[in-house]
Design a protein around this motif. Structure first.
Motif, PDB file in Angstrom:
ATOM      1  N   PRO A  31       0.802  -1.226   0.000  1.00  0.00           N
ATOM      2  CA  PRO A  31       0.000   0.000   0.000  1.00  0.00           C
ATOM      3  C   PRO A  31       0.834   1.276   0.000  1.00  0.00           C
ATOM      4  CG  PRO A  31      -0.987  -1.586   1.480  1.00  0.00           C
ATOM      5  CD  PRO A  31       0.337  -2.172   1.039  1.00  0.00           C
ATOM      6  N   PHE A  32       2.025   1.225   0.598  1.00  0.00           N
ATOM      7  CA  PHE A  32       2.844   2.433   0.679  1.00  0.00           C
ATOM      8  C   PHE A  32       3.602   2.671  -0.632  1.00  0.00           C
ATOM      9  CE2 PHE A  32       2.227   0.488   4.825  1.00  0.00           C
ATOM     10  CZ  PHE A  32       1.461   1.494   5.398  1.00  0.00           C
ATOM     11  N   VAL A  33       3.804   1.613  -1.398  1.00  0.00           N
ATOM     12  CA  VAL A  33       4.359   1.762  -2.747  1.00  0.00           C
ATOM     13  C   VAL A  33       3.339   2.476  -3.628  1.00  0.00           C
ATOM     14  CG1 VAL A  33       5.231   0.532  -4.772  1.00  0.00           C
ATOM     15  CG2 VAL A  33       5.757  -0.318  -2.466  1.00  0.00           C
ATOM     16  N   TYR A  34       2.080   2.037  -3.539  1.00  0.00           N
ATOM     17  CA  TYR A  34       1.042   2.655  -4.367  1.00  0.00           C
ATOM     18  C   TYR A  34       0.683   4.056  -3.865  1.00  0.00           C
ATOM     19  CZ  TYR A  34       0.613  -1.841  -6.658  1.00  0.00           C
ATOM     20  OH  TYR A  34       0.884  -2.973  -7.389  1.00  0.00           O
ATOM     21  N   ALA A  35       0.788   4.289  -2.561  1.00  0.00           N
ATOM     22  CA  ALA A  35       0.578   5.648  -2.051  1.00  0.00           C
ATOM     23  C   ALA A  35       1.600   6.601  -2.656  1.00  0.00           C
ATOM     24  CB  ALA A  35       0.677   5.656  -0.525  1.00  0.00           C
ATOM     25  N   THR A  36       2.840   6.125  -2.820  1.00  0.00           N
ATOM     26  CA  THR A  36       3.882   6.933  -3.461  1.00  0.00           C
ATOM     27  C   THR A  36       3.505   7.233  -4.907  1.00  0.00           C
ATOM     28  OG1 THR A  36       5.515   5.811  -2.054  1.00  0.00           O
ATOM     29  CG2 THR A  36       6.355   7.100  -3.901  1.00  0.00           C
ATOM     30  N   ALA A  37       2.965   6.226  -5.595  1.00  0.00           N
ATOM     31  CA  ALA A  37       2.524   6.439  -6.978  1.00  0.00           C
ATOM     32  C   ALA A  37       1.426   7.490  -7.049  1.00  0.00           C
ATOM     33  CB  ALA A  37       2.035   5.121  -7.577  1.00  0.00           C
ATOM     34  N   PHE A  38       0.523   7.479  -6.068  1.00  0.00           N
ATOM     35  CA  PHE A  38      -0.576   8.454  -6.066  1.00  0.00           C
ATOM     36  C   PHE A  38      -0.045   9.871  -5.867  1.00  0.00           C
ATOM     37  CE2 PHE A  38      -3.780   5.036  -4.462  1.00  0.00           C
ATOM     38  CZ  PHE A  38      -3.664   4.377  -5.680  1.00  0.00           C
ATOM     39  N   GLU A  39       1.055   9.995  -5.110  1.00  0.00           N
ATOM     40  CA  GLU A  39       1.682  11.311  -4.962  1.00  0.00           C
ATOM     41  C   GLU A  39       2.349  11.763  -6.258  1.00  0.00           C
ATOM     42  OE1 GLU A  39       2.603  12.089  -0.289  1.00  0.00           O
ATOM     43  OE2 GLU A  39       4.287  11.376  -1.516  1.00  0.00           O
ATOM     44  N   HIS A  40       2.587  10.823  -7.161  1.00  0.00           N
ATOM     45  CA  HIS A  40       3.182  11.144  -8.463  1.00  0.00           C
ATOM     46  C   HIS A  40       2.127  11.275  -9.558  1.00  0.00           C
ATOM     47  CE1 HIS A  40       6.913  10.141  -6.423  1.00  0.00           C
ATOM     48  NE2 HIS A  40       7.600  10.512  -7.485  1.00  0.00           N
ATOM     49  N   GLY A  41       0.872  11.364  -9.166  1.00  0.00           N
ATOM     50  CA  GLY A  41      -0.183  11.621 -10.136  1.00  0.00           C
ATOM     51  C   GLY A  41      -0.964  10.422 -10.614  1.00  0.00           C
ATOM     52  N   TYR A  42      -0.597   9.226 -10.171  1.00  0.00           N
ATOM     53  CA  TYR A  42      -1.369   8.043 -10.544  1.00  0.00           C
ATOM     54  C   TYR A  42      -2.573   7.914  -9.610  1.00  0.00           C
ATOM     55  CZ  TYR A  42       2.839   6.856 -13.181  1.00  0.00           C
ATOM     56  OH  TYR A  42       3.902   6.884 -14.060  1.00  0.00           O
ATOM     57  N   GLY A  43      -3.473   6.982  -9.922  1.00  0.00           N
ATOM     58  CA  GLY A  43      -4.654   6.772  -9.096  1.00  0.00           C
ATOM     59  C   GLY A  43      -5.073   5.316  -9.129  1.00  0.00           C
ATOM     60  N   PRO A  44      -6.100   4.942  -8.362  1.00  0.00           N
ATOM     61  CA  PRO A  44      -6.543   3.541  -8.320  1.00  0.00           C
ATOM     62  C   PRO A  44      -6.897   2.978  -9.688  1.00  0.00           C
ATOM     63  CG  PRO A  44      -7.568   4.796  -6.560  1.00  0.00           C
ATOM     64  CD  PRO A  44      -6.869   5.789  -7.437  1.00  0.00           C
ATOM     65  N   GLY A  45      -7.335   3.842 -10.613  1.00  0.00           N
ATOM     66  CA  GLY A  45      -7.719   3.382 -11.946  1.00  0.00           C
ATOM     67  C   GLY A  45      -6.591   3.390 -12.962  1.00  0.00           C
ATOM     68  N   SER A  46      -5.401   3.843 -12.570  1.00  0.00           N
ATOM     69  CA  SER A  46      -4.255   3.831 -13.488  1.00  0.00           C
ATOM     70  C   SER A  46      -3.850   2.385 -13.797  1.00  0.00           C
ATOM     71  CB  SER A  46      -3.069   4.566 -12.868  1.00  0.00           C
ATOM     72  OG  SER A  46      -3.385   5.920 -12.615  1.00  0.00           O
ATOM     73  N   PHE A  47      -3.421   2.143 -15.036  1.00  0.00           N
ATOM     74  CA  PHE A  47      -3.095   0.780 -15.462  1.00  0.00           C
ATOM     75  C   PHE A  47      -1.593   0.521 -15.468  1.00  0.00           C
ATOM     76  CE2 PHE A  47      -7.441   0.788 -16.581  1.00  0.00           C
ATOM     77  CZ  PHE A  47      -7.835  -0.543 -16.687  1.00  0.00           C
ATOM     78  N   ILE A  48      -1.237  -0.711 -15.065  1.00  0.00           N
ATOM     79  CA  ILE A  48       0.152  -1.170 -15.035  1.00  0.00           C
ATOM     80  C   ILE A  48       0.192  -2.542 -15.700  1.00  0.00           C
ATOM     81  CG2 ILE A  48       2.145  -1.670 -13.557  1.00  0.00           C
ATOM     82  CD1 ILE A  48       0.821  -0.053 -11.374  1.00  0.00           C
ATOM     83  N   LEU A  49       1.279  -2.837 -16.372  1.00  0.00           N
ATOM     84  CA  LEU A  49       1.396  -4.102 -17.081  1.00  0.00           C
ATOM     85  C   LEU A  49       1.854  -5.225 -16.151  1.00  0.00           C
ATOM     86  CD1 LEU A  49       1.180  -5.540 -19.809  1.00  0.00           C
ATOM     87  CD2 LEU A  49       3.586  -4.912 -20.229  1.00  0.00           C
ATOM     88  N   ASP A  50       1.014  -6.245 -16.016  1.00  0.00           N
ATOM     89  CA  ASP A  50       1.355  -7.451 -15.267  1.00  0.00           C
ATOM     90  C   ASP A  50       1.773  -8.505 -16.290  1.00  0.00           C
ATOM     91  OD1 ASP A  50       1.619  -9.554 -13.520  1.00  0.00           O
ATOM     92  OD2 ASP A  50      -0.520  -9.742 -13.068  1.00  0.00           O
ATOM     93  N   ALA A  51       3.064  -8.508 -16.630  1.00  0.00           N
ATOM     94  CA  ALA A  51       3.602  -9.381 -17.676  1.00  0.00           C
ATOM     95  C   ALA A  51       5.038  -9.742 -17.302  1.00  0.00           C
ATOM     96  CB  ALA A  51       3.558  -8.664 -19.022  1.00  0.00           C
ATOM     97  N   PRO A  52       5.616 -10.753 -17.953  1.00  0.00           N
ATOM     98  CA  PRO A  52       6.985 -11.166 -17.611  1.00  0.00           C
ATOM     99  C   PRO A  52       7.954  -9.986 -17.582  1.00  0.00           C
ATOM    100  CG  PRO A  52       6.021 -12.740 -19.128  1.00  0.00           C
ATOM    101  CD  PRO A  52       5.037 -11.606 -19.009  1.00  0.00           C
TER     102      PRO A  52
END
Length: 301
Positions: A31-52
């Motif tokens: 949760p604290f990794v994603y909280a950091t992302a939210f401080e960088h402008g991302y949000g719960p609906g932002s997409f990230i690639l779950d791939a090799p």
């Protein structure tokens, strides 16, 4: 503040205060990794690639195996996917912003330990494993961090003793009366609460049931940390792992509770042990019984 099972056995490590002994928190740190992302402008609906993903010749794996392709951060956290958390580590600029945010909310051990290590090894860093909970943290600090989320981003130091009175009723000791400090934007804390209470992306009905309280809203995350149990000296790789630290940490509108289970001696648990099947039942029962003892406390966020 509940201690160890067998205090009489010094050899087992049962006299070590495991609420303040640093251990790897695994996915409960995400949760604290994603909280950091939210401080960088991302949000719960932002997409990230779950791939090799291959990093330095190593290919990290998801705990549940496989890959889900493009997933929202809400999906990634709800399913506890490792690869999106690692990609987020790089998206926010590495470990410095994550360690800084963690320290602000009360999880100070990782940054402190890194600075201590850098006095001996100037280039020391955790690297991307930090995103999936490799840096050791005491249980008390993990609960402090989740308490900050529960308090809408306002940090309040844990007070172990509120007051001591003598036999005549006179107060002879008064605990801390520190005022809350806003260390995280309220909307970010609320986003994290929304994600941590969302059952939508939990991988199975067992997950959903294990982390759902009877009639009480809750925001919760599990974590499992493994250690190498079998090493191939010829190929210089670990070929088998066993869990050593299993966690469940979360909060309701009234209580914050963290559970760590493991051995102070670092002796591993059984192969099937994880935060969900070992720590979560304790967390769930404790909170449901606590609410019964304090029925006047709110149960809805």
């Amino acid at each position: 503040y509940i201690g160890n099972v067998d205090f009489s056995s010094a050899e087992s490590g049962a006299r070590i205060d495991m609420a303040q002994a640093p251990r790897q928190p695994g996915s409960s740190f995400k949760p604290f990794v994603y909280a950091t992302a939210f401080e960088h402008g991302y949000g719960p609906g932002s997409f990230i690639l779950d791939a090799p993903l291959t990093l330095g010749g190593v290919q990290p794996q998801n705990y549940e195996g496989g890959y889900h392709g493009w997933v929202s951060i809400r999906h990634a956290l709800g399913g506890s996917r490792n690869i999106p958390a690692i990609r987020t580590f790089f998206m926010v600029g590495g470990e410095d912003p994550i360690l800084g945010l963690a320290a602000r909310v009360g999880i100070t051990a990782p940054l402190y330990e890194r600075e201590l290590m850098r006095k001996q090894i100037p280039t020391y860093s955790y690297g991307y494993p930090l995103a999936i909970g490799s840096a050791e943290v005491p249980l008390l600090q993990m609960v402090q961090g989740y308490a900050t989320l529960a308090n809408n981003g306002a940090y309040m130091p844990v007070t172990s003793i509120k007051e001591v009175r003598n036999a005549e009723g006179k107060t002879v000791y008064q605990g801390s009366t520190a005022k809350p400090v806003q260390v995280l934007a309220p909307h970010i804390a609320k986003d994290l609460t929304s994600m941590l209470k969302d059952n939508t992306f939990r991988p199975s009905e067992f997950w959903k049931d294990a982390l759902t309280l009877n009639g009480i809203d809750s925001a919760v995350k599990t974590g499992t940390s493994d250690q190498c149990s079998e090493f191939d000296v010829v190929q210089n790789v670990c070929v088998a792992y066993l869990p050593t630290d299993v966690w469940t940490i979360g909060y309701t509108p009234s209580f914050v509770v963290g559970v760590w289970v493991g051995n102070a001696t670092y002796e591993p648990l059984t192969a099937i042990a994880d935060g969900l099947n070992v720590a979560a039942p304790l967390w769930k029962e404790f909170l449901e019984e606590a609410q019964k003892m304090r029925p006047e406390m709110p149960v809805k966020f």
